[in-house]
Design a protein around this motif. Structure first.
Motif, PDB file in Angstrom:
ATOM      1  N   MET A 140       9.746 -13.379   6.801  1.00  0.00           N
ATOM      2  CA  MET A 140       9.495 -11.761   6.851  1.00  0.00           C
ATOM      3  C   MET A 140      11.837 -11.455   8.014  1.00  0.00           C
ATOM      4  SD  MET A 140       8.239  -8.595   6.421  1.00  0.00           S
ATOM      5  CE  MET A 140       9.897  -8.788   6.334  1.00  0.00           C
ATOM      6  N   ASN A 141      12.414 -12.519   7.225  1.00  0.00           N
ATOM      7  CA  ASN A 141      14.235 -11.986   7.525  1.00  0.00           C
ATOM      8  C   ASN A 141      14.796 -11.084   6.179  1.00  0.00           C
ATOM      9  OD1 ASN A 141      13.823 -13.716   9.401  1.00  0.00           O
ATOM     10  ND2 ASN A 141      14.609 -16.180   8.323  1.00  0.00           N
ATOM     11  N   LEU A 147      14.309  -8.220   5.220  1.00  0.00           N
ATOM     12  CA  LEU A 147      14.468  -7.170   5.815  1.00  0.00           C
ATOM     13  C   LEU A 147      15.515  -6.759   6.558  1.00  0.00           C
ATOM     14  CD1 LEU A 147      11.203  -5.023   6.987  1.00  0.00           C
ATOM     15  CD2 LEU A 147      12.957  -4.330   4.779  1.00  0.00           C
ATOM     16  N   GLY A 148      16.434  -7.801   7.473  1.00  0.00           N
ATOM     17  CA  GLY A 148      17.193  -8.404   8.580  1.00  0.00           C
ATOM     18  C   GLY A 148      18.828  -8.425   7.209  1.00  0.00           C
ATOM     19  N   LYS A 149      18.049  -8.808   6.538  1.00  0.00           N
ATOM     20  CA  LYS A 149      19.098  -9.427   5.612  1.00  0.00           C
ATOM     21  C   LYS A 149      20.527  -8.019   4.867  1.00  0.00           C
ATOM     22  CE  LYS A 149      19.236 -13.385   2.835  1.00  0.00           C
ATOM     23  NZ  LYS A 149      19.828 -14.224   1.576  1.00  0.00           N
ATOM     24  N   VAL A 183       8.153   0.574   6.554  1.00  0.00           N
ATOM     25  CA  VAL A 183       8.319   0.103   7.691  1.00  0.00           C
ATOM     26  C   VAL A 183       9.714   0.043   7.663  1.00  0.00           C
ATOM     27  CG1 VAL A 183       9.375  -3.082   7.977  1.00  0.00           C
ATOM     28  CG2 VAL A 183       7.180  -2.433   6.752  1.00  0.00           C
ATOM     29  N   SER A 235       9.804   3.112  10.157  1.00  0.00           N
ATOM     30  CA  SER A 235       9.080   2.760  11.577  1.00  0.00           C
ATOM     31  C   SER A 235      10.664   2.020  12.713  1.00  0.00           C
ATOM     32  CB  SER A 235       8.652   2.262  12.022  1.00  0.00           C
ATOM     33  OG  SER A 235       8.819   0.717  11.910  1.00  0.00           O
ATOM     34  N   ILE A 236      11.585   1.394  11.740  1.00  0.00           N
ATOM     35  CA  ILE A 236      12.850   1.203  11.859  1.00  0.00           C
ATOM     36  C   ILE A 236      14.045   2.416  12.125  1.00  0.00           C
ATOM     37  CG2 ILE A 236      14.886  -0.466  11.498  1.00  0.00           C
ATOM     38  CD1 ILE A 236      13.213  -2.372   9.924  1.00  0.00           C
ATOM     39  N   TRP A 282      12.379   4.510  15.058  1.00  0.00           N
ATOM     40  CA  TRP A 282      13.046   3.442  16.611  1.00  0.00           C
ATOM     41  C   TRP A 282      14.975   3.596  16.653  1.00  0.00           C
ATOM     42  CZ3 TRP A 282      15.927  -1.402  17.432  1.00  0.00           C
ATOM     43  CH2 TRP A 282      16.453  -1.438  19.016  1.00  0.00           C
ATOM     44  N   GLU A 286      23.050   6.406  22.818  1.00  0.00           N
ATOM     45  CA  GLU A 286      23.189   5.302  23.813  1.00  0.00           C
ATOM     46  C   GLU A 286      24.058   6.372  24.222  1.00  0.00           C
ATOM     47  OE1 GLU A 286      23.474   1.192  23.197  1.00  0.00           O
ATOM     48  OE2 GLU A 286      21.287   1.345  23.248  1.00  0.00           O
ATOM     49  N   MET A 299      20.836  -2.286  12.789  1.00  0.00           N
ATOM     50  CA  MET A 299      19.931  -2.691  13.009  1.00  0.00           C
ATOM     51  C   MET A 299      19.013  -4.242  11.826  1.00  0.00           C
ATOM     52  SD  MET A 299      16.954  -1.146  13.952  1.00  0.00           S
ATOM     53  CE  MET A 299      16.635  -2.379  14.526  1.00  0.00           C
ATOM     54  N   ASN A 300      20.506  -4.969  12.019  1.00  0.00           N
ATOM     55  CA  ASN A 300      20.144  -6.697  11.601  1.00  0.00           C
ATOM     56  C   ASN A 300      19.519  -7.386  13.077  1.00  0.00           C
ATOM     57  OD1 ASN A 300      21.636  -5.328   9.806  1.00  0.00           O
ATOM     58  ND2 ASN A 300      23.383  -6.401  10.057  1.00  0.00           N
ATOM     59  N   LEU A 301      19.230  -6.794  13.727  1.00  0.00           N
ATOM     60  CA  LEU A 301      18.689  -6.808  14.932  1.00  0.00           C
ATOM     61  C   LEU A 301      17.247  -8.259  14.302  1.00  0.00           C
ATOM     62  CD1 LEU A 301      17.873  -7.924  18.161  1.00  0.00           C
ATOM     63  CD2 LEU A 301      17.733  -5.758  17.979  1.00  0.00           C
ATOM     64  N   LEU A 302      16.752  -6.873  13.885  1.00  0.00           N
ATOM     65  CA  LEU A 302      15.102  -7.409  13.649  1.00  0.00           C
ATOM     66  C   LEU A 302      15.117  -8.558  12.940  1.00  0.00           C
ATOM     67  CD1 LEU A 302      12.942  -4.248  13.584  1.00  0.00           C
ATOM     68  CD2 LEU A 302      13.055  -6.586  15.357  1.00  0.00           C
ATOM     69  N   GLY A 303      15.907  -8.726  11.536  1.00  0.00           N
ATOM     70  CA  GLY A 303      15.877 -10.045  11.095  1.00  0.00           C
ATOM     71  C   GLY A 303      16.665 -11.361  11.669  1.00  0.00           C
ATOM     72  N   ARG A 327      16.713 -14.623  12.507  1.00  0.00           N
ATOM     73  CA  ARG A 327      15.780 -15.460  13.189  1.00  0.00           C
ATOM     74  C   ARG A 327      14.290 -15.058  14.599  1.00  0.00           C
ATOM     75  NH1 ARG A 327      15.159 -21.237  11.876  1.00  0.00           N
ATOM     76  NH2 ARG A 327      12.087 -21.339  10.949  1.00  0.00           N
ATOM     77  N   LEU A 354      21.925  -5.500  24.359  1.00  0.00           N
ATOM     78  CA  LEU A 354      20.815  -4.090  23.374  1.00  0.00           C
ATOM     79  C   LEU A 354      20.194  -3.550  23.955  1.00  0.00           C
ATOM     80  CD1 LEU A 354      20.966  -6.879  19.864  1.00  0.00           C
ATOM     81  CD2 LEU A 354      22.128  -3.922  20.164  1.00  0.00           C
ATOM     82  N   VAL A 389      17.268  -4.137  24.848  1.00  0.00           N
ATOM     83  CA  VAL A 389      15.891  -4.697  24.672  1.00  0.00           C
ATOM     84  C   VAL A 389      15.280  -5.287  25.783  1.00  0.00           C
ATOM     85  CG1 VAL A 389      14.947  -5.948  22.721  1.00  0.00           C
ATOM     86  CG2 VAL A 389      16.872  -4.206  21.913  1.00  0.00           C
ATOM     87  N   LEU A 442       9.378  -1.085  20.266  1.00  0.00           N
ATOM     88  CA  LEU A 442       9.622  -2.403  19.170  1.00  0.00           C
ATOM     89  C   LEU A 442       8.604  -2.282  18.368  1.00  0.00           C
ATOM     90  CD1 LEU A 442      12.750  -4.440  19.600  1.00  0.00           C
ATOM     91  CD2 LEU A 442      12.500  -2.564  17.505  1.00  0.00           C
ATOM     92  N   VAL A 449       7.973  -1.271  15.170  1.00  0.00           N
ATOM     93  CA  VAL A 449       7.672  -1.505  14.066  1.00  0.00           C
ATOM     94  C   VAL A 449       7.093  -3.449  13.874  1.00  0.00           C
ATOM     95  CG1 VAL A 449      10.658  -2.490  13.408  1.00  0.00           C
ATOM     96  CG2 VAL A 449      10.373  -0.237  15.082  1.00  0.00           C
ATOM     97  N   ILE A 486       5.723  -4.180  10.084  1.00  0.00           N
ATOM     98  CA  ILE A 486       6.428  -5.181   9.687  1.00  0.00           C
ATOM     99  C   ILE A 486       4.995  -6.737   9.449  1.00  0.00           C
ATOM    100  CG2 ILE A 486       8.531  -7.177  10.414  1.00  0.00           C
ATOM    101  CD1 ILE A 486       9.693  -6.138  10.210  1.00  0.00           C
TER     102      ILE A 486
END
Lengths: 95, 95
Positions: A1-2, A4-6, A76, A79-80, A83, A92, B1-5, B7, B47, B49, B73, B76, B80
């Motif tokens: 599932m990586n 989406l993070g790319k 997806v 929802s991202i 958030w 922030e 938003m690369n956090l979620l991706g 690993r 972050l 979280v 999260l 989210v 996913i």
């Protein structure tokens, strides 16, 4: 599932959620290099998220569009985005 | 938003969705190295979280728990997970 993070994947899919696009359409609407865009589109194709249609015209016409699998990424991405909007840097700064 | 991706981020947050955990709790439930787990927890802390609570006991007790930002999260991660279950490798093997 990586996937989406790319970097750029979410933005490329978001572009395609509004319908099929040519390479140049996407390239012109995102600050991404042609090389990297081509790489990401290939990855999305390999994962069955994007279809690539080649029209034998002169010059050749190539269109990219989301598969059903790709279209269902909308929930997806939404929802991202929800958030990130609520908790992201922008939020922030307001605090 | 690369956090979620990145690993392990999704799996670490999923662990913490069921409540506060010690470092060793997380380390024992995921095939992740202590070094990488510590790095990811620091990123999640930076972050906003994850919160890290230190209890001045002997030996010192440290607990990790999700902030409100972290708890949200869940939606989210669930979206996913739903997408990946429906369209992921497992689904492809069934076709």
């Amino acid at each position: 599932m990586n996937l989406l993070g790319k970097r750029w994947i979410g933005l490329i899919v978001t572009q395609l959620l509004s319908g099929k696009k040519r390479f140049s359409d996407i390239e012109n609407s995102l600050p991404i290099s042609g090389r990297l865009l081509s790489e990401r589109l290939k990855e999305l194709e390999e994962l069955g998220v994007v279809d690539r249609k080649v029209f034998p015209e002169v010059p050749v016409r190539i269109e990219y569009l989301l598969t059903d699998k790709g279209k269902e990424l909308e929930m997806v991405i939404n929802s991202i985005a929800a958030w990130a909007t609520k908790w992201g840097e922008a939020a922030e700064k307001k605090e």
